[in-house]
Write an enzyme that holds these catalytic residues in place. Structure first.
Site, PDB file in Angstrom:
ATOM      1  N   HIS A   6      -3.619  -5.187   0.575  1.00 11.70           N
ATOM      2  CA  HIS A   6      -3.054  -5.833   1.991  1.00 11.70           C
ATOM      3  C   HIS A   6      -3.017  -7.089   1.934  1.00 11.70           C
ATOM      4  CE1 HIS A   6      -2.438  -1.893   4.165  1.00 11.70           C
ATOM      5  NE2 HIS A   6      -3.530  -1.391   3.400  1.00 11.70           N
ATOM      6  N   CYS A  16       1.023  -1.179  -0.064  1.00  6.97           N
ATOM      7  CA  CYS A  16       0.090  -0.016   0.049  1.00  6.97           C
ATOM      8  C   CYS A  16       0.782   1.115  -0.147  1.00  6.97           C
ATOM      9  CB  CYS A  16      -0.994   0.052   1.050  1.00  6.97           C
ATOM     10  SG  CYS A  16      -2.519   1.035   0.919  1.00  6.97           S
ATOM     11  N   GLU A  25      -1.666  -9.153   3.643  1.00 12.81           N
ATOM     12  CA  GLU A  25      -1.442  -9.799   4.907  1.00 12.81           C
ATOM     13  C   GLU A  25      -2.638 -10.281   5.483  1.00 12.81           C
ATOM     14  OE1 GLU A  25      -1.063  -6.494   4.025  1.00 12.81           O
ATOM     15  OE2 GLU A  25      -1.260  -5.303   5.699  1.00 12.81           O
TER      16      GLU A  25
HETATM   17  N1  GLN Z   1      -1.877   6.651   3.032  1.00 20.66           N
HETATM   18  C1  GLN Z   1      -2.094   5.914   1.887  1.00 20.66           C
HETATM   19  C2  GLN Z   1      -3.255   6.181   1.122  1.00 20.66           C
HETATM   20  O1  GLN Z   1      -4.250   6.675   1.829  1.00 20.66           O
HETATM   21  C3  GLN Z   1      -1.794   4.683   1.683  1.00 20.66           C
HETATM   22  C4  GLN Z   1      -2.878   3.806   2.866  1.00 20.66           C
HETATM   23  C5  GLN Z   1      -2.308   2.511   3.327  1.00 20.66           C
HETATM   24  O2  GLN Z   1      -1.180   2.365   3.207  1.00 20.66           O
HETATM   25  N2  GLN Z   1      -3.075   1.881   3.982  1.00 20.66           N
HETATM   26  O3  GLN Z   1      -3.692   5.862   0.006  1.00 20.66           O
END
Ligand code: GLN
Length: 546
Positions: free
Chosen positions: A518, A384, A520
């Site tokens: 994600h 992410c 994970e």
């Molecule tokens: N801050 C980034 C976004 O909102 C990544 C968010 C995250 O890593 N879950 O896109």
């Protein structure tokens, strides 16, 4: 609805591992062939944990259907493989906002709206909602018995048990037996008090799960049984274990599942041969006897609170289980690299992972970590925010886009990562604006991704089409694709409409993958996520080179 309900409460202190205990019991029942479902009822006032700081509450676990939920749902899913849903987590905030919305609509027909029955009815409705053919529904009540906030929930589960009948509901109370060194004894009094507190709200626990650092002598068990009015065999010792994946087998040895079945008058199903714990035995034996060790640096922001990265922690361990190695994690504050050369901290690690994150603080350090991994051929996994930082790094240092940045950090001339305000979810167009509420307004939950068949990631997944869970507001800007691909950073996974970059990878590097989702969240000890399995395999390879 023919399910039987098991309610798990906690007493004496918090952090007893009730979530894990619930997950482990569900895994045991599942190992006997039953269909299980796990739910968490959280007494706090937030509508969901999405807006809570991971410092305070740990990770926010995201479900396929886009709910931001309590991290215990992660344990549930990891232990049972049953995908958690929106309908598996509720908070006081959500219950009240529903009740108040109903009141505003006039649904209560002029009645006075009260905690009993309206709030307790809403809680009971939640407990029984969205079920199909589950044999057991396990509901964990957050917090500790005696908390003011928890009272409506305890009252609701008391009423629920009463309505369903005692042979359809079972109450398990998780307590602590502290060891007092000066006396050389485990103390049962806090447990007695805690059970009294439960009794004062009308709940007689059927089973006590007694957390303890030491063996509980038979005499103490007898005493607890006597004072707490439970059968002696229902005082289950729950001692600390060296790996959480041994909890199901340990509870089984102590008779937890059999006592629960006895409670439901299902003893005919309780034979020892009927429980298949081989999957847990295999996992624990691999955890206990690794054939090597790899060191992974996790460069993030909440590194002083491991709960903030719960699923990540577990997924990395699963990658280790798959490769029969121990994964040693070195948690690092990314801000370090803004003032110090990363080499002092990252030299000798076998892999670098930049996890999800929010906000500008520490971003520069994460970008430095990406650069270090890229230049030195160290396996890199960006999740992410970690993918977004990897893209900015290549843009700045390879594509010559010096001002490359994310609009998350303020206005920029080169929005390599930007706010996307519309995207397609199934047949629905999701819209967001900058001024939206912060709660529940990110791209959340499962979205499909299509991969380039020639890519490394397609080979890792063994498929071109996947679905993974998201939780972010910003997206890599596809407008920069060509310029970035020229630097060797390939966009190998895209949303089906080709607009949203979901995966990037470098072909000129031993293992460099960034994913917008994600992974994970979907890894399980008995079914490690392919990306984590592959990342750790790359780290093993790297460790043999140094
Ligand atoms: N801050 C980034 C976004 O909102 C990544 C968010 C995250 O890593 N879950 O896109």
């Amino acid at each position: 609805m023919s399910a039987k309900f098991i309610f798990i409460t906690g007493g004496v202190v918090s952090s007893l591992g009730k979530g894990l205990a619930s997950a482990a019991l569900a895994a045991l029942l599942q190992a006997r062939g039953y269909k299980v479902r796990l739910r968490k009822l959280d007494p706090y006032l937030n509508v969901d944990p999405g807006t809570m700081s991971p410092y305070q509450h740990g990770e926010c676990y995201v479900t396929d259907d886009g709910a931001e939920t309590d991290l215990d749902l992660g344990h549930y899913e990891r232990f049972t493989g049953v995908p958690a849903r929106q309908s598996d987590n509720v908070t006081t905030g959500r219950i009240y906002s529903d009740v108040i919305a109903k009141e505003r609509r006039g649904d209560y027909l002029g009645g006075t709206v009260q905690v009993i029955p309206h709030v307790t009815d809403a809680i009971q409705e939640f407990i029984g909602s969205d079920l199909t053919d589950e044999d057991f529904v396990l509901c964990e009540i957050g917090g500790t018995v005696g908390d003011i906030e928890g009272l409506p929930f305890l009252e609701a589960i008391r009423q629920f048990g009463n309505n369903q009948g005692r042979d359809r509901s079972c109450y398990i109370h998780c307590t602590l037996l502290p060891y007092v060194r000066a006396a050389g004894e485990l103390k049962t009094k806090p447990t007695q008090h805690s059970v009294k507190e439960l009794l004062s709200v009308g709940i007689q626990p059927d089973v006590l799960l007694c957390r303890s650092e030491r063996d509980i002598p038979a005499g103490e068990r007898r005493k607890i049984a006597l004072f707490c009015n439970v059968r002696e065999s229902c005082v289950i010792p729950a001692l600390d274990v060296d790996t959480i994946y041994d909890v199901p087998s340990t509870y089984h040895r102590e008779g937890l599942d059999v006592e629960v079945l006895r409670h439901f008058r299902m003893l005919e199903d309780a034979a020892d041969e009927a429980v298949d714990l081989s999957r847990w035995r295999e996992i624990t034996s691999r955890v206990r006897a690794p054939e090597g060790t790899v060191t992974i640096a996790v460069v993030g922001k909440y590194t002083n609170l491991l709960d903030a990265y719960k699923s990540l922690n577990e997924a990395l361990a699963h990658g280790g289980i798959a490769n029969r190695v121990k994964v040693e994690l070195r948690w690092m504050e990314s801000e370090l690299f803004e003032t110090e050369d990363p080499i002092h901290h990252l030299e000798g690690v076998n892999g670098i992972l930049v996890p999800g994150g929010f906000g500008e603080r520490g971003a520069g350090g994460k970008i430095e970590a990406c650069r270090f991994a890229r230049e030195r051929d160290i396996p890199y996994f960006g999740i992410c925010f970690g993918m977004q930082m990897a893209v900015i790094e290549s843009a700045r240092n390879l594509a010559g886009i010096r001002e490359a940045s994310s609009t998350e950090f303020g206005e920029t001339k080169e929005p390599i990562v930007g706010l996307l305000t519309e995207w397609q979810r199934g047949n629905v167009m999701e819209k967001r604006s900058v001024a939206d509420d912060k709660g529940g307004t990110m791209r959340l939950g499962a979205y499909p991704c299509v991969m380039d068949p020639e890519s490394r990631v397609a080979a890792i997944y063994g498929s071109r089409n996947i679905s993974e869970r998201h939780r972010h507001r910003y997206e890599v800007n596809v407008g920069y694709r060509e310029r970035l691909e020229e630097t060797g950073l390939h966009f190998t996974g895209m949303s089906p409409d080709g607009i949203l970059p979901e995966i990037v990878e470098r072909k000129d590097h031993p293992w460099f993958v960034g994913v917008q989702f994600h992974p994970e969240l979907k890894s399980k000890p008995f079914d490690p996520h392919p990306l984590f399995e592959s990342f750790i395999a790359a780290a093993v390879k790297q460790s043999r080179l140094v």
